[in-house]
Scaffold this motif. Structure first.
Motif, PDB file in Angstrom:
ATOM      1  N   TRP A   1      54.397  34.995 115.810  1.00 31.36           N
ATOM      2  CA  TRP A   1      53.896  33.755 116.418  1.00 31.36           C
ATOM      3  C   TRP A   1      54.935  33.076 117.301  1.00 31.36           C
TER       4      TRP A   1
ATOM      5  N   LEU B   1      43.433  32.259 118.783  1.00 35.29           N
ATOM      6  CA  LEU B   1      44.095  33.235 117.915  1.00 35.29           C
ATOM      7  C   LEU B   1      44.481  32.625 116.578  1.00 35.29           C
ATOM      8  N   GLU B   2      45.006  31.395 116.602  1.00 37.53           N
ATOM      9  CA  GLU B   2      45.437  30.741 115.364  1.00 37.53           C
ATOM     10  C   GLU B   2      44.255  30.476 114.430  1.00 37.53           C
TER      11      GLU B   2
ATOM     12  N   ALA C   1      42.947  33.800 113.040  1.00 40.91           N
ATOM     13  CA  ALA C   1      43.862  34.382 112.054  1.00 40.91           C
ATOM     14  C   ALA C   1      43.703  33.706 110.703  1.00 40.91           C
TER      15      ALA C   1
ATOM     16  N   VAL D   1      47.034  39.594 109.212  1.00 43.66           N
ATOM     17  CA  VAL D   1      47.337  39.617 110.658  1.00 43.66           C
ATOM     18  C   VAL D   1      48.841  39.722 110.829  1.00 43.66           C
TER      19      VAL D   1
ATOM     20  N   HIS E   1      40.457  34.967 109.207  1.00 49.49           N
ATOM     21  CA  HIS E   1      40.571  36.373 108.824  1.00 49.49           C
ATOM     22  C   HIS E   1      41.413  36.525 107.566  1.00 49.49           C
ATOM     23  N   THR E   2      42.473  35.741 107.443  1.00 47.79           N
ATOM     24  CA  THR E   2      43.328  35.793 106.250  1.00 47.79           C
ATOM     25  C   THR E   2      42.567  35.268 105.036  1.00 47.79           C
TER      26      THR E   2
END
Length: 523
Positions: free
Chosen positions: A498, A480-481, A484, A494, A487-488
């Motif tokens: 966290w 996930l990290e 993210a 996102v 994606h950023t």
């Protein structure tokens, strides 16, 4: 009354209870020890010697004081296969190794782990053993020889029934007479269980059935096979020779010993758990019980007799008869020793068909078809594991069946506890894309999470909701990290808490427990 006088009175009262219970257990154990030996393809006296060792040695060391140890129906299948394929001398060597393995497991404090077996596997194992015992001992019950495998025994049951029903003057053995004595034994056991007077209920039904068959055979002078027992027990003892010791590191021998130790340990410690539920005395110390069984099996191997386990039938009889301490199990071993030392001629009066019938009845009880209803309440998968274990044992062998059952149980555990639901949808009120996470997120379910993340269009806003997520491991957190960040960087956004998500990981919960002193409390 002084404290010393009180202790003496208490010990005397305890001894009275243990003495009476030991007699009852002895009467239950005597026919079972011989019957299990016959079912295993060994001389009847080997079963009695194992019972003696189980009482005097394992009983003295036991971690479950009220459990009775001796030859067990659950081991007959694997023992019969070893004797049939490798002989009694190799069996002795295998039992020695199995005892050493059990003692080492106890030293490694593994006793509790043998209880972590799915009930469906245990019931499937017992049912499979019950089917094989019934099939093989039905042939013994008509004074015939069991066949080479479980499937052969099952396939030849119709012809065995025909032999028991019809008199054949051309046959050298009176199969029909033996069959009637076997049926008489089973009828005696069942009728005594149902209609025994309350004052005589302490007398075991197995003893009543065998005694009825023995007296009937003697009075009618029936020409059927009888138990063969030597006057001198020392002639039965057949320890492994120095020459055979060179096979200790043989992979085949080690494999058989490991299988024997595993099955014997599971049966013993599950039986000990059941015994704990029958009384309110001291609870089982599992590692000590495992060490006692290992010591007993080591000695049984050196004596060249059958292996032992803790057995629930004799243990339940011990508790029901009022036993208070380990003295009862020890004294039952003493009664067995005295009986075969001074009264072996009585054993020679017992018809072999009667002991076969006892094992047929025991096998039927092991099958316990009623347990399928209980398993169905916990899901059809439990019934499937039960059926697969049972069927594999009958078709192949005991160890393979147990391994198949354990494998299926682990597969079910993996499927049910490592499930993750990762679904993408749009919020109808805001139009934002949402990723809903539910269940447990571990490395096993990582592909499912990765698939959901890959479906998110670039340069979009994503809200991750995980209120129904129970746990997340490091692999999924890292995925996930890293996603993210990518994606950023591509212009997306996102929305994810966290800190809260990290709080669902094992290490975060561990730190919280340490900070609140919970770790100190639990230990």
């Amino acid at each position: 009354m002084t404290s010393q006088a009180f202790r003496l009175q208490f010990r005397w009262e305890t001894f009275n209870h243990d003495l009476l219970a030991s007699v009852v257990v002895f009467l239950v154990a005597l026919p079972l020890c011989m019957g299990i030996a016959v079912a295993s393809g060994a001389p009847p006296a080997t079963g009695i010697i194992t019972g003696i060792v189980g009482g005097l040695v394992a009983g003295a060391l036991a971690g479950c004081p009220l459990q009775v140890s001796g030859p067990a129906a659950g081991l007959t299948v694997i023992v019969y296969e070893i004797i049939h394929e490798q002989g009694m001398e190799r069996l002795a060597l295998i039992i020695v190794l199995a005892g050493i393995i059990q003692m080492n497991w106890a030293w490694l404090q593994l006793g509790q782990w043998f209880r972590a077996v799915s009930p469906a596997v245990v019931h499937g194992m017992l049912a499979g053993i019950g089917v094989l015992i019934c099939a093989s001992q039905f042939h013994i019950m008509i004074d015939d020889l069991p066949k080479g495998s479980g499937l052969e025994n099952l396939a030849t049951l119709p012809s065995a029934i025909w032999k028991g029903l019809v008199q054949d003057d051309s046959a050298p053995m009176n199969h029909h007479l033996a069959a009637r004595i076997g049926v008489l034994t089973i009828v005696g056991i069942v009728m005594w269980n149902l209609y025994a007077p309350r004052t005589l209920k302490a007398l075991p039904s197995v003893l009543i059935g065998v005694s009825l068959a023995t007296v009937t055979t003697a009075l009618l002078g029936l020409d059927i096979a009888h138990i063969k027992v030597r006057d001198n027990l020392l002639t039965i003892i057949n320890p492994p020779t120095l020459d055979s010791m060179r096979h200790l590191l043989d992979p085949a021998i080690l494999g058989e010993a490991l299988a024997l130790a595993l099955i014997a340990s599971v049966e013993t410690l599950l039986s000990a758990t059941a015994v704990d539920q029958l009384h309110h005395g001291p609870r089982t110390r599992y590692n000590r019980e495992l060490f006692a069984q290992g010591t007993g099996n080591l000695l049984c191997g050196f004596l060249g007799v059958l292996p032992m386990t803790g057995v629930i039938v004799r243990s339940a009889a011990n508790v029901e008869a009022g036993a208070r301490s380990r003295a009862s199990a020890m004294m039952h071993g003493g009664w067995l020793l005295l009986f075969v030392s001074f009264l072996p001629f009585i054993l020679r009066l017992i018809p072999t068909a009667s002991l076969g019938a006892v094992l047929v009845f025991t096998g039927y009880k092991l099958m316990n078809v009623e347990v399928v209803r209980e398993l169905r309440r916990h899901g059809s998968s439990e019934v499937l594991i039960y059926a697969a274990t049972l069927g594999t044992i009958v078709v192949t062998n005991l160890l393979t069946g147990v391994l198949v059952g354990v494998g299926l149980a682990l597969a079910k555990l993996l499927y049910t506890t490592q499930n993750l639901d990762a679904s993408l949808e749009r919020d109808p009120s805001t139009g934002r894309l949402m990723l809903n996470l539910q269940g447990i997120a571990t490395f096993v379910s990582l592909p499912r999470l990765a698939t959901a993340l890959e479906a998110v269009p670039p340069s979009t806003d994503l809200e991750v909701r995980f209120s129904s997520l129970r746990h997340i491991d490091h692999a999924c957190l890292q995925l996930l990290e890293s996603w993210a960040k990518l994606h950023t960087a591509s212009g997306g956004r996102v929305d994810l808490d966290w800190d809260k998500l990290n709080g669902l990981s094992y290490h975060a919960r561990k730190d919280v427990r340490a900070a609140t002193g919970w770790r100190k409390w639990i230990y």
